[in-house]
Structures are given as structure tokens and as C-alpha cells.
Scaffold this active site. Structure first.
Site, short mmCIF file in Angstrom:
data_model
loop_
_atom_site.label_atom_id
_atom_site.label_comp_id
_atom_site.label_asym_id
_atom_site.label_seq_id
_atom_site.Cartn_x
_atom_site.Cartn_y
_atom_site.Cartn_z
CB CYS A 378 -1.11 -0.12 1.05
SG CYS A 378 -2.29 0.84 0.88
CG HIS A 503 -3.66 -3.66 2.92
ND1 HIS A 503 -2.87 -3.14 3.84
CD2 HIS A 503 -4.33 -2.41 2.50
CE1 HIS A 503 -2.84 -1.81 3.84
NE2 HIS A 503 -3.61 -1.52 2.95
CD GLU A 505 -1.30 -6.24 4.85
OE1 GLU A 505 -1.19 -6.50 3.80
OE2 GLU A 505 -1.68 -5.08 5.46
N1 GLN Z 1 -1.96 6.89 2.62
C1 GLN Z 1 -1.91 6.10 1.48
C2 GLN Z 1 -3.43 6.36 0.82
O1 GLN Z 1 -4.35 6.63 1.43
C3 GLN Z 1 -1.60 4.63 1.76
C4 GLN Z 1 -2.72 3.72 2.55
C5 GLN Z 1 -2.11 2.55 3.33
O2 GLN Z 1 -0.91 2.23 3.22
N2 GLN Z 1 -2.84 1.86 3.65
O3 GLN Z 1 -3.56 5.98 -0.54
#
Ligand code: GLN
Length: 525
Positions: A378, A503, A505
């Protein structure tokens, strides 16, 4: 004929109610029953999505896009079930539902009160899985005696009365060891059970958390002082791994005792071969591999699912993954080589906001130049994209528009996000499809052309730059078929350099570790 198991906790917090709930679920599943597990959190936030990880650990995301408590991660990892928004309820959601109904006029002029309106809403949420599964396990967050837990206890009291032998309460307590007296003390447990009885609930099963083995004499004492059958007093000693807990509970007959309480025939003890196979692999994995976790929260629970995914992937690769947390706020160009020495690969963590991002970029530059395996999740993927823009494409001012508006926002906000003013529950959340490019590294790893993975973010790869990235060696190998949004980048000329906007995970379980984590750890070895 759905049956209900309520899991409560007393004396202190952090006893591991989530692990016990997940273990009970696992043991019932092993006997062929269908189950679901839900978590009730007694705080006023609608969901933990707006909570700082220092407050409440990681925010776990369900397939249907609910931001939830990290215990749902344990439920999924232990049992392989897929949880949904129905599995996570906070006091805030209960009150909101009641207040919305009141504004809608549904209560026909009645005075709205904690009892019965709030308690009825809690009962409705517990009962919403009725007839869908054989057992519903409802874990009540917090510690009994807290003001916040009172409506939940009242709801359980009523349900136990109404459901009779279809409801059982499992209460977790703590038996402290006093070193000076060389004694284990049961008094806090007795008081905690008294507190439950005061609320009108007689616990049926007691799970005693302890750091030292409890003798039968101590169990006997607790049983007779607390009105609980001896076979229903089990102990949960500290174990080398949380994944040993289900078999430890089974050895003491917790699942059999529960079934007897429900009046259900007990039958043979299930063998749980694949679980034991996993435990055997875990016990025999002694060789270590060090993986650097580059993030900003130096707290075990903040990246819980990532940590567990790495550990699980290690076990199936016959190694013990040692996670070295590296605070990205302290990484500089001058010290990065030293910070990453002795480390086989890095995983750059998700996150929000400016703090610590420059260190993540420096770590990724180091990994790219030295061909060290790197996994960006992410925000970690977004940092891979920014690093590449700054150091390969030559856009020194490249950044995400989350951090700064620059002429080169290679990570930018999605159009539909631009007018959002409410922060809670409005990100791109939950599972989305992703198509993998034929011949790419990720397509090989997944072994399938189409995947679905969970998201939690507002910002995206800026497609304006896609061709330029690809010409220079960073490939956009995973895209969402409807929106064309880039979900995965990789540098195929490197050993393992992959970033995912989603994600992975959240989808890794004990019996089915995630292919990306398996492959990453293998490359690190
Ligand atoms: N801050 C980033 C976004 O909003 C990544 C979010 C995250 O890592 N969950 O796109």
C-alpha cells in the site's frame, strides 16, 4: 438450531480473548460444525478506521470493506472463514443504529433507553447469524466491570435466559503468580466471577490465563468457589506460539466440555492433521532469516497481519522469520547501509501521512540499487513508485498528493475521493478484482490470471505516467479491470521487487499462507 457462545474477560485486559475465541472456533470446525465469530467493541467510534494504531493496533479490513478490530484477523487466520461487516460491531454503531431509527420515527413516541433499546440492538446483532451456522461465537471486548461493557452484559444475560441450553458463557480471567509468596492467586478470578454473577450471568466455562502451570488443586478451588464444573475450568498457559493454543485447549477438553454444556453428543476427538503438520513445521524450523520491517509504529500490534503473514510464510519455507523493526524516521542516506546490514529483504509498511516517508524512500532506493528483495504494501508500494520517479525518471520533486502538490504527483487522489469530507469509512475499501499481466513475476507467483484482494487507501498510481514507468523498467503488472487502476508494480530485472496497492496480508491464513509472502520469504532465504 444455532447455538451461542459468549466470550467475556475479567481482571485485566490483553488476556487473549481473541485467540481463545478463534481457538474455540477452530476446534468446533474440526468437529465438522460451521461457525462464525464476531467481535463487540465497547468504544464509541463507529469503527477503528479512524483510530491511531498506537491506540488500538492494526486496522483489519474485511472482504466487504469494513474497517475492523485486529481480532478479526485472528479469527480468519485460525479458521479460514471470511468475516464481513456483521462480524464487527462497536458501541458507536449500536447507538448510531438506534438514533437513526429514532429520527426515522420507528419507535412511535417511546422514550429511548439503554434498556431495552440499546440492549435489543445488541441482541439483534448477536442473533443476526441465526440459522446460518451451527455456532456463533461472540467476543465482548473490554473487561467486565467497565462502565462501557454493562449494556453488553445485560444483553448476554437476557439471551442466556431466553436461549437456555443454546447459550454458554466462557469467561477468561487471570491467575497471577506472586513471586515473594511463591504462590498463584485465585482471588482476582473469584472477584471477577462475582462481578459476572452480580450482572446476573453465571459463567459456564472458565479459562484461566497463567504464566505458571496450575495444579488440579487450584482448578478444584476455582471450580467450587465459582459454581463451575471442574472439567469446565481450563488453563491457558503462556505458550511459545499462539498457534499452539487450539491444541492445548483441545488437550484439556475445552471443546468437549462446551458440547456437553450444550447437550450435544461429543464423539471422537478430531485429529486436526493439517494443523499438527503446521505446528510440526513450526517447531522444526530453526534456521533464521532476518527481514526488515520498515515502518513508523514500533508496536507489535500495529502491523499484526503483516507480521503473522511473514512468520507463517517462513514456517512453510522451513525457516524462522526474525522481524527486525526499522523505524523509517531514523533512516538517512548516511546510515541506510548500516541499518539494513544483516537483513535479507525489506517489507515497507502501509501508512498515512508524511511522517517517516523519506526514510522509506531511502530504504527502497538502497534495496533497488543493491538488488535486495523488497515488498511494498500500500503506502510501501506508493513509495516504490515515488522513489523510481525521483531517482530513475529524474523527477526530483515527485511525490504523492497526500504529502505535497507538486508538478509530478505520480501518486494522486482518485477523482471520486476529491469531494469527500468525512474521513471515516470513505476510502477505497474491501476486495477488488485485479488482472495480472501474462508472463509477469506476480502472475507466476499467484499461478492464476485474475485475483481479488483487499484495499484500504485514498490515493492511486497516476496512470498519466504509466508508459514512462514501463519504458524505464518498472512494470504495472496488475490492474483493476473496471477502473484501469494500477494495483501492482514490479521491476522484473531485479530478484524480487514488488509493490501492491492492496493488502495481501489480510488474506494469509495458517493453513493457506499468501503466495506473495511465501515467494518473498523464499527469495529472502
Ligand atoms: N496513505 C495512502 C493512501 O491513502 C496509503 C494507505 C495505506 O497504506 N493503507 O492511499
Amino acid at each position: 438450531m444455532t447455538r451461542y457462545i459468549f466470550v467475556t474477560g475479567g481482571v485485566v485486559s490483553s488476556l487473549g480473548k481473541g485467540i481463545i475465541s478463534a481457538s474455540i472456533g477452530k476446534l468446533l470446525q474440526a468437529r465438522g460444525y460451521s461457525i462464525t465469530i464476531q467481535k463487540f467493541d465497547p468504544y464509541i467510534n463507529i469503527d477503528p478506521g479512524t483510530l491511531n494504531p498506537y491506540e488500538h493496533g492494526e486496522c483489519y479490513v474485511t472482504v466487504d470493506g469494513m474497517e475492523t478490530d485486529l481480532d478479526l484477523g485472528h479469527y480468519e487466520r485460525f479458521t479460514g472463514i471470511r468475516t464481513t461487516r456483521a462480524n464487527s460491531v462497536t458501541t458507536g454503531r449500536i447507538y448510531k443504529a438506534v438514533i437513526d431509527k429514532e429520527r426515522h420515527g420507528d419507535y412511535l413516541g417511546k422514550t429511548i433507553q439503554v434498556v431495552p433499546h440499546i440492549t435489543d440492538e445488541i441482541k439483534r446483532r448477536i442473533m443476526q447469524h441465526n440459522d446460518e451456522v451451527d455456532f456463533v461465537i461472540s467476543e465482548i471486548g473490554g473487561t467486565i466491570g467497565d462502565i462501557e461493557s454493562a449494556p453488553f452484559l445485560e444483553a448476554i444475560r437476557q439471551l442466556k435466559w431466553e436461549l437456555g441450553s443454546r447459550a454458554v458463557c466462557v469467561h477468561l480471567t487471570y491467575v497471577p503468580y506472586l513471586k515473594a509468596a511463591d504462590e498463584l492467586k485465585t482471588k482476582p478470578t473469584q472477584h471477577s466471577v462475582k462481578e459476572m454473577q452480580g450482572a446476573g450471568i453465571q459463567p459456564d466455562v472458565l479459562v484461566l490465563r497463567t504464566e505458571k502451570h496450575l495444579s488440579d488443586g487450584i482448578r478444584q478451588k476455582v471450580a467450587s468457589f465459582c459454581n463451575v464444573d471442574l472439567e469446565c475450568v481450563v488453563q491457558s498457559e503462556d505458550l511459545p506460539s499462539i498457534y499452539e493454543v487450539p491444541v492445548n485447549m483441545q488437550r484439556q477438553g475445552l471443546d468437549a466440555a462446551l458440547l456437553r454444556k450444550f447437550g450435544v453428543p461429543v464423539g471422537e476427538m478430531p485429529k486436526m492433521e493439517s494443523w499438527h503438520h503446521f505446528l510440526e513445521l513450526q517447531r522444526t524450523a530453526t534456521k533464521e532469516v532476518h527481514i526488515g520491517l520498515v515502518g513508523k509504529y514500533d508496536l507489535q500490534d500495529a502491523y499484526k497481519s503483516i507480521r503473522e503473514s511473514l512468520i507463517l510464510a517462513g514456517i512453510y519455507n522451513h525457516v524462522k522469520v526474525k522481524i527486525d523493526f526499522i523505524n523509517s524516521e531514523n533512516i538517512t542516506k548516511a546510515n541506510v547501509a548500516e541499518k539494513l546490514s544483516g537483513i535479507a529483504g525489506i517489507l515497507v509498511c502501509p501508512g498515512f501521512g508524511q511522517r517517516g516517508i523519506e526514510g522509506k524512500i531511502i530504504a527502497l532506493e538502497h534495496a533497488r540499487i543493491h538488488d535486495m528483495p523488497a515488498f511494498g504494501v500500500c503506502l510501501g508500494m506508493q513509495m516504490m513508485v515515488i522513489e523510481f520517479a525521483r531517482n530513475v525518471l529524474g523527477y526530483k520533486d515527485a511525490n504523492s498528493s497526500e504529502m505535497a502538490e507538486t508538478p509530478h504527483n505520480v501518486i494522486d487522489m482518485m477523482e471520486e475521493q476529491k469531494n469527500i469530507t468525512n474521513m471515516g469509512g470513505t476510502m477505497r475499501l474491501g476486495a477488488y478484482d485485479c488482472e495480472l499481466r501474462k508472463g509477469s513475476k506476480v502472475a507466476g507467483i499467484y499461478g492464476t490470471p485474475k485475483i481479488s484482494e483487499r484495499h484500504r487507501h485514498r490515493y492511486e498510481f497516476n496512470n498519466k505516467y504509466k508508459d514512462e514507468y514501463e519504458k524505464n523498467g518498472m512494470m504495472c503488472v496488475g490492474t483493476n479491470p473496471e477502473s484501469g487502476l494500477v494495483e501492482i508494480v514490479e521491476i522484473p530485472s531485479l530478484r524480487w521487487y514488488i509493490g501492491t496497492q492492496f493488502h495481501p496480508e489480510y488474506a494469509s491464513t495458517v493453513l493457506k499462507p499468501h503466495p506473495l509472502f511465501l515467494s518473498f520469504v523464499k527469495e529472502c532465504i
